[in-house]
Design a protein around this motif. Structure first.
Motif, mmCIF file in Angstrom:
data_model
loop_
_atom_site.group_PDB
_atom_site.id
_atom_site.type_symbol
_atom_site.label_atom_id
_atom_site.label_comp_id
_atom_site.label_asym_id
_atom_site.label_seq_id
_atom_site.Cartn_x
_atom_site.Cartn_y
_atom_site.Cartn_z
ATOM 1 N N TRP A 165 -21.972 -23.875 0.599
ATOM 2 C CA TRP A 165 -21.088 -23.820 -0.316
ATOM 3 C C TRP A 165 -19.581 -23.214 0.298
ATOM 4 O O TRP A 165 -19.466 -22.354 1.051
ATOM 5 C CB TRP A 165 -21.197 -22.900 -1.472
ATOM 6 C CG TRP A 165 -22.303 -23.498 -2.161
ATOM 7 C CD1 TRP A 165 -23.751 -23.153 -1.983
ATOM 8 C CD2 TRP A 165 -22.244 -24.318 -3.411
ATOM 9 N NE1 TRP A 165 -24.654 -23.927 -2.839
ATOM 10 C CE2 TRP A 165 -23.729 -24.570 -3.748
ATOM 11 C CE3 TRP A 165 -21.468 -24.762 -4.316
ATOM 12 C CZ2 TRP A 165 -24.065 -25.503 -4.873
ATOM 13 C CZ3 TRP A 165 -21.737 -25.579 -5.478
ATOM 14 C CH2 TRP A 165 -23.221 -25.685 -5.530
ATOM 15 N N SER B 182 -35.739 -15.537 0.262
ATOM 16 C CA SER B 182 -35.664 -17.055 0.852
ATOM 17 C C SER B 182 -35.378 -16.857 2.108
ATOM 18 O O SER B 182 -35.847 -16.357 3.110
ATOM 19 C CB SER B 182 -34.509 -17.801 -0.300
ATOM 20 O OG SER B 182 -33.404 -17.227 -0.266
ATOM 21 N N ASN C 112 -26.422 -20.166 1.756
ATOM 22 C CA ASN C 112 -27.560 -19.588 0.948
ATOM 23 C C ASN C 112 -29.048 -20.170 1.664
ATOM 24 O O ASN C 112 -30.095 -20.087 1.049
ATOM 25 C CB ASN C 112 -27.722 -20.371 -0.315
ATOM 26 C CG ASN C 112 -26.480 -19.630 -1.201
ATOM 27 O OD1 ASN C 112 -25.996 -18.642 -0.786
ATOM 28 N ND2 ASN C 112 -26.104 -20.152 -2.298
ATOM 29 N N HIS D 172 -29.202 -15.062 4.000
ATOM 30 C CA HIS D 172 -27.957 -15.466 3.302
ATOM 31 C C HIS D 172 -26.603 -15.162 4.311
ATOM 32 O O HIS D 172 -26.788 -13.865 4.544
ATOM 33 C CB HIS D 172 -27.631 -15.004 2.156
ATOM 34 C CG HIS D 172 -28.418 -15.790 0.758
ATOM 35 N ND1 HIS D 172 -28.210 -16.038 -0.554
ATOM 36 C CD2 HIS D 172 -29.514 -16.450 1.147
ATOM 37 C CE1 HIS D 172 -29.168 -16.643 -0.985
ATOM 38 N NE2 HIS D 172 -30.119 -16.935 -0.122
ATOM 39 N N SER E 129 -25.505 -30.109 6.398
ATOM 40 C CA SER E 129 -26.451 -29.197 6.220
ATOM 41 C C SER E 129 -26.949 -28.797 7.678
ATOM 42 O O SER E 129 -26.624 -29.834 8.387
ATOM 43 C CB SER E 129 -27.634 -29.183 5.108
ATOM 44 O OG SER E 129 -28.345 -30.527 5.317
ATOM 45 N N GLN F 93 -30.185 -25.551 4.033
ATOM 46 C CA GLN F 93 -29.871 -26.732 3.270
ATOM 47 C C GLN F 93 -28.866 -26.764 2.263
ATOM 48 O O GLN F 93 -28.504 -27.442 1.231
ATOM 49 C CB GLN F 93 -31.234 -27.306 2.618
ATOM 50 C CG GLN F 93 -32.133 -27.724 3.717
ATOM 51 C CD GLN F 93 -31.648 -28.663 4.732
ATOM 52 O OE1 GLN F 93 -31.108 -29.647 4.355
ATOM 53 N NE2 GLN F 93 -32.051 -28.598 5.956
ATOM 54 N N SER F 94 -28.232 -25.226 2.148
ATOM 55 C CA SER F 94 -27.325 -25.029 0.983
ATOM 56 C C SER F 94 -25.983 -24.301 1.259
ATOM 57 O O SER F 94 -26.118 -23.115 1.635
ATOM 58 C CB SER F 94 -28.070 -24.246 0.006
ATOM 59 O OG SER F 94 -27.169 -23.849 -1.098
ATOM 60 N N ARG G 220 -19.731 -27.780 -3.139
ATOM 61 C CA ARG G 220 -21.159 -27.812 -2.359
ATOM 62 C C ARG G 220 -20.836 -28.722 -1.160
ATOM 63 O O ARG G 220 -20.205 -29.649 -1.187
ATOM 64 C CB ARG G 220 -22.288 -28.458 -2.975
ATOM 65 C CG ARG G 220 -23.405 -28.328 -2.161
ATOM 66 C CD ARG G 220 -24.691 -28.321 -2.777
ATOM 67 N NE ARG G 220 -25.921 -28.373 -1.883
ATOM 68 C CZ ARG G 220 -27.182 -27.859 -2.231
ATOM 69 N NH1 ARG G 220 -27.360 -27.842 -3.626
ATOM 70 N NH2 ARG G 220 -28.153 -27.792 -1.384
#
Length: 370
Positions: A89, A150, A83, A153, A102, A86-87, A98
């Motif tokens: 999954w 953002s 995402n 993705h 990262s 830093q994200s 998670r």
């Protein structure tokens, strides 16, 4: 280790920023080559005294897939979702976790996306902010920041290297051993059916399992958007849709592929997923003699699947009334196989349903059990 690697990476980037953008009296090509050499020297200098795992992590960040490198090799991971830098999954055994690692910077994240796009031949632009492709053993999907508001993705869904069989599914508790007779019956008697379920319920795995029941001398034409389903035998073949974001080549959709498949002498047609106007042509093919064909459809249960199928057929034949659409479904479809996923993440066989009759208010469905 991650903190140490991040510290080394930041120092490398600080030194790289000090390299002049161009060298006096050098051509752009010569300057670029010289810059690359200096970058490698800086990396080598900072890694000389580091532990092996720190070196590997930093080199992954600079040259390959960063924190995704180990995940791509882990066969227990079925999906990787990014995402943003830093994200990250992962899905394992139907559950999301998670990832503790990262990307070290927005730059290394963008560089990783560029490498993935190049290898998968799937590029996002301002005009076309989404892209799908195949990357190694994964189905790749990217969505640009214009849509996500953002970061870009990224989703990577793993194709199983060893296709599922119903025996394997029964072994892990997906169904009862006695249910295996139902699946064999559908194939042996050349019934037409749809495998339906929600996202992540294992529809493609079940489709693979049905294909593995077919004899070696039956020719199946498989139609897909993205190549996920392995051919069951050497007599079979696959047709893939084509989308060209640059509009250089004409698009080829599943409707066109269904029509083309009919000219290829198929014993059966298998549709990776029925999702649009091709539903009309697919069911018309089933109704005119291509028995034993099947596909998947996104729906929660058998009744919902038939309602959605009516809507999809209407997309391909807006001039048809509901009565004509339902008559086509009745003529072409014999069974609906329902699969699902429980709260624990365990995938399950929910039941097989036979289309008994067409009533004034819709279809009559009957649970099927041998």
């Amino acid at each position: 280790m991650m903190i140490a690697a991040k510290t080394v990476y930041d120092k490398i980037q600080e030194d790289i920023q000090q390299i002049p953008l161009n060298e006096f009296l050098l051509s752009p090509e010569e300057a670029s080559s010289l810059r690359s050499k200096k970058v490698e020297q800086i990396v080598e200098k900072h890694l000389t005294s580091q532990e092996q795992d720190v070196c590997a992590r930093v080199l992954n960040e600079i040259h390959t897939w960063g924190p995704l490198s180990d995940l791509l090799e882990d066969e227990s991971i079925t999906e990787i979702m990014v995402n943003g830098p830093q994200s990250i999954w992962i899905e394992r055994e139907g559950k999301l976790f998670r990832h503790p690692d990262s990307f070290f910077s927005d730059l290394s994240f963008r560089n990783c996306l560029d490498r993935l796009s190049h290898e998968a031949n799937a590029h996002i632009t301002k005009e076309f902010p989404t892209a799908d492709g195949a990357f190694r053993d994964f189905r790749l999907s990217m969505i640009g920041s214009d849509i996500t508001q953002s970061s870009v993705h990224l989703s990577l869904r793993r194709h199983p290297k060893n296709p599922w069989t119903f025996l394997k599914l029964a072994d892990i508790g997906w169904c009862r051993p006695e249910d295996l007779r139902i699946f064999r019956e559908l194939i042996d008697k050349k019934k037409n059916f749809l495998v339906v379920g929600s996202t992540g319920s294992g529809k493609t795995s079940v489709l693979n399992s049905f294909l593995n029941l077919l004899p070696e001398n039956e020719r199946v034409v498989i139609i897909e958007d993205t190549s996920e389903i392995p051919l069951p035998n050497k007599a079979s073949m696959k047709l893939l849709t084509r989308e060209d974001p640059q509009n250089v080549l004409p698009a080829i959709d599943q409707t066109q592929l269904v029509k083309r498949a009919l000219r290829l002498r198929p014993d059966r047609i298998a549709m990776g997923e029925v999702r649009g106007a091709e539903a009309k042509d697919f069911l018309m093919a089933l109704a005119t003699g291509h028995e034993g064909s099947f596909g998947t459809l996104h729906a929660q249960d058998a009744a919902q699947a038939l309602i959605r199928l009516e809507m999809l057929i209407q997309m391909g034949a807006p001039q048809w009334n509901l009565s004509a659409i339902r008559r086509l479904i009745q003529m072409s479809l014999d069974f609906v196989i329902v699969v699902g996923r429980e709260a624990s993440g365990q995938r399950r066989f929910k039941g097989a349903y036979r289309l008994c009759s067409l009533e004034d208010n819709g279809f009559l469905l009957e649970p099927f059990d041998l």
